[in-house]
Design a protein around this motif. Structure first.
Motif, PDB file in Angstrom:
ATOM      1  N   THR A   3       0.711  -1.248   0.109  1.00 56.87           N
ATOM      2  CA  THR A   3      -0.111   0.043   0.029  1.00 56.87           C
ATOM      3  C   THR A   3       0.617   1.390  -0.142  1.00 56.87           C
ATOM      4  O   THR A   3       0.765   2.321  -0.626  1.00 56.87           O
ATOM      5  CB  THR A   3      -0.956   0.109   1.193  1.00 56.87           C
ATOM      6  N   VAL A   4       2.076   1.241   0.730  1.00 63.75           N
ATOM      7  CA  VAL A   4       2.816   2.489   0.734  1.00 63.75           C
ATOM      8  C   VAL A   4       3.378   2.833  -0.608  1.00 63.75           C
ATOM      9  O   VAL A   4       3.713   3.714  -0.797  1.00 63.75           O
ATOM     10  CB  VAL A   4       3.820   1.931   1.851  1.00 63.75           C
ATOM     11  N   MET A   5       3.826   1.454  -1.079  1.00 65.68           N
ATOM     12  CA  MET A   5       4.425   1.552  -2.462  1.00 65.68           C
ATOM     13  C   MET A   5       3.639   2.468  -3.453  1.00 65.68           C
ATOM     14  O   MET A   5       3.836   3.226  -4.092  1.00 65.68           O
ATOM     15  CB  MET A   5       5.322   0.347  -3.085  1.00 65.68           C
ATOM     16  N   LEU A   6       2.215   1.896  -3.457  1.00 60.82           N
ATOM     17  CA  LEU A   6       1.098   2.390  -4.340  1.00 60.82           C
ATOM     18  C   LEU A   6       0.897   3.775  -3.946  1.00 60.82           C
ATOM     19  O   LEU A   6       0.842   4.609  -4.808  1.00 60.82           O
ATOM     20  CB  LEU A   6      -0.040   1.626  -4.096  1.00 60.82           C
ATOM     21  N   SER A   7       0.791   4.110  -2.707  1.00 62.30           N
ATOM     22  CA  SER A   7       0.683   5.691  -2.427  1.00 62.30           C
ATOM     23  C   SER A   7       1.827   6.422  -2.991  1.00 62.30           C
ATOM     24  O   SER A   7       1.516   7.731  -3.490  1.00 62.30           O
ATOM     25  CB  SER A   7       0.199   5.738  -0.987  1.00 62.30           C
ATOM     26  N   GLU A   8       2.840   5.910  -2.509  1.00 58.49           N
ATOM     27  CA  GLU A   8       4.283   6.812  -3.069  1.00 58.49           C
ATOM     28  C   GLU A   8       4.326   6.945  -4.606  1.00 58.49           C
ATOM     29  O   GLU A   8       4.533   7.920  -5.125  1.00 58.49           O
ATOM     30  CB  GLU A   8       5.563   6.261  -2.503  1.00 58.49           C
ATOM     31  N   ILE A  80      12.686  12.928 -12.410  1.00 58.34           N
ATOM     32  CA  ILE A  80      11.738  12.469 -11.497  1.00 58.34           C
ATOM     33  C   ILE A  80      11.502  10.948 -11.139  1.00 58.34           C
ATOM     34  O   ILE A  80      11.578  10.364  -9.943  1.00 58.34           O
ATOM     35  CB  ILE A  80      10.095  12.807 -12.227  1.00 58.34           C
ATOM     36  N   LEU A  81      12.055  10.179 -12.212  1.00 59.00           N
ATOM     37  CA  LEU A  81      12.294   8.624 -12.212  1.00 59.00           C
ATOM     38  C   LEU A  81      13.187   8.104 -11.227  1.00 59.00           C
ATOM     39  O   LEU A  81      13.186   7.511 -10.402  1.00 59.00           O
ATOM     40  CB  LEU A  81      11.900   7.871 -13.272  1.00 59.00           C
ATOM     41  N   ALA A  82      14.238   8.887 -11.669  1.00 60.85           N
ATOM     42  CA  ALA A  82      15.423   8.375 -10.895  1.00 60.85           C
ATOM     43  C   ALA A  82      15.550   8.748  -9.481  1.00 60.85           C
ATOM     44  O   ALA A  82      15.873   8.184  -8.481  1.00 60.85           O
ATOM     45  CB  ALA A  82      16.977   9.199 -11.591  1.00 60.85           C
ATOM     46  N   THR A  83      15.045   9.959  -8.954  1.00 60.11           N
ATOM     47  CA  THR A  83      14.963  10.457  -7.644  1.00 60.11           C
ATOM     48  C   THR A  83      13.962   9.603  -6.789  1.00 60.11           C
ATOM     49  O   THR A  83      14.139   8.980  -6.052  1.00 60.11           O
ATOM     50  CB  THR A  83      14.262  11.902  -7.561  1.00 60.11           C
ATOM     51  N   ALA A  84      12.768   9.103  -7.642  1.00 62.16           N
ATOM     52  CA  ALA A  84      11.914   8.398  -6.765  1.00 62.16           C
ATOM     53  C   ALA A  84      12.335   6.966  -6.669  1.00 62.16           C
ATOM     54  O   ALA A  84      12.148   6.203  -5.831  1.00 62.16           O
ATOM     55  CB  ALA A  84      10.525   8.378  -7.475  1.00 62.16           C
ATOM     56  N   GLY A  85      13.022   6.471  -7.954  1.00 63.65           N
ATOM     57  CA  GLY A  85      13.487   5.058  -7.656  1.00 63.65           C
ATOM     58  C   GLY A  85      14.516   4.782  -6.680  1.00 63.65           C
ATOM     59  O   GLY A  85      14.196   3.840  -6.157  1.00 63.65           O
ATOM     60  N   ALA A  86      15.334   5.721  -6.624  1.00 66.19           N
ATOM     61  CA  ALA A  86      16.455   5.732  -5.537  1.00 66.19           C
ATOM     62  C   ALA A  86      15.915   5.586  -4.290  1.00 66.19           C
ATOM     63  O   ALA A  86      16.211   4.966  -3.265  1.00 66.19           O
ATOM     64  CB  ALA A  86      17.568   6.735  -5.680  1.00 66.19           C
ATOM     65  N   ILE A  87      15.032   6.509  -3.834  1.00 71.32           N
ATOM     66  CA  ILE A  87      14.186   6.942  -2.546  1.00 71.32           C
ATOM     67  C   ILE A  87      13.314   5.533  -2.292  1.00 71.32           C
ATOM     68  O   ILE A  87      13.751   5.181  -1.125  1.00 71.32           O
ATOM     69  CB  ILE A  87      13.397   7.735  -2.718  1.00 71.32           C
ATOM     70  N   LEU A  88      12.686   4.882  -3.074  1.00 74.82           N
ATOM     71  CA  LEU A  88      11.932   3.990  -2.818  1.00 74.82           C
ATOM     72  C   LEU A  88      12.606   2.501  -2.753  1.00 74.82           C
ATOM     73  O   LEU A  88      12.063   1.705  -2.108  1.00 74.82           O
ATOM     74  CB  LEU A  88      10.671   3.762  -3.970  1.00 74.82           C
TER      75      LEU A  88
END
Length: 232
Positions: A3-8, A80-88
């Protein structure tokens, strides 16, 4: 996907699609990686990773600017994707390691060129709206012209949203699956890439600094300070 991954993913895609509108309508540089990546980092609770990723990508794409009919690679998507991908893909606490940031940039780099193709297709699709808007203008129908503009923006927003929703989970899964299994030699290579990519970016920035003012210089100084802080 939890659920957390979906919301993020939903937060990243929605905010990212809004940021991408700056590429076609507002154009106040919010879509530049140096701004877009920290905004995504702020939304996901890790501004530092966004600043580092954004500064690095801003340097690498400092010479790719939309002039005339030229559509550059979509560096906003990559930021956007590289930032979010690294954080997630990072542990629950703390910043993602430099190797994960480098891996995320490499994994999502093709998104820039896929996004470029998408923008070209959307522009061709919206050519029909231009003719309809001209017809409405000839009739004195201001509401019709406004509707054509809003339709074009809606298409771009929907296209960006769909792209980000599709790309982020796939790329994040690749990063989470690959990173823990990487041998030491590959991790060392990624760490080396983390430090060598800014040097490549500085070379690109020096080639375009007359065109882009002080933004590339600022990015280079920030990256230098970030690397020094990382060593210390």
């Amino acid at each position: 996907m939890g659920t957390v991954m979906l919301s993020e993913t939903a937060i990243t895609a929605a905010l990212g699609a809004l940021i991408c509108l700056d590429r076609v309508v507002v154009q106040v540089m919010i879509s530049r990686p140096i701004v877009a990546a920290p905004l995504i980092g702020l939304a996901l609770g890790d501004v530092f990773t966004g600043l580092v990723t954004g500064a690095l990508l801003e340097l690498l794409w400092a010479d790719r600017i939309p002039v005339g009919p030229y559509v550059p690679p979509n560096d906003t998507f990559v930021a956007i994707l590289a930032t979010a991908g690294a954080i997630l893909a990072a542990p629950a606490s703390g910043h993602p390691p430099r190797e994960a940031i480098a891996l995320s940039i490499l994994v999502f780099a093709p998104a820039g060129f896929l996004g470029q193709k998408m923008e070209i297709l959307l522009r061709k699709w919206n050519d029909g709206l231009v003719m309809l808007a001209l017809r409405d203008a000839a009739k004195g129908d201001a509401s019709g012209v406004s509707l054509r503009h809003l339709t074009a923006l809606g298409r771009y927003f929907a296209g960006s949203l769909a792209f980000l929703i599709a790309a982020l989970p796939c790329g994040s899964w690749v990063i989470r699956s690959l990173y823990p299994e990487l041998p030491v030699a590959v991790l060392r290579t990624l760490a080396f890439a983390y430090y060598i990519l800014p040097l490549i970016g500085v070379g690109v920035a020096l080639n375009s600094i007359k065109l882009r003012g002080c933004v590339p210089l600022f990015c280079g100084v920030f990256l230098l300070l970030a690397i020094v802080a990382d060593f210390l």
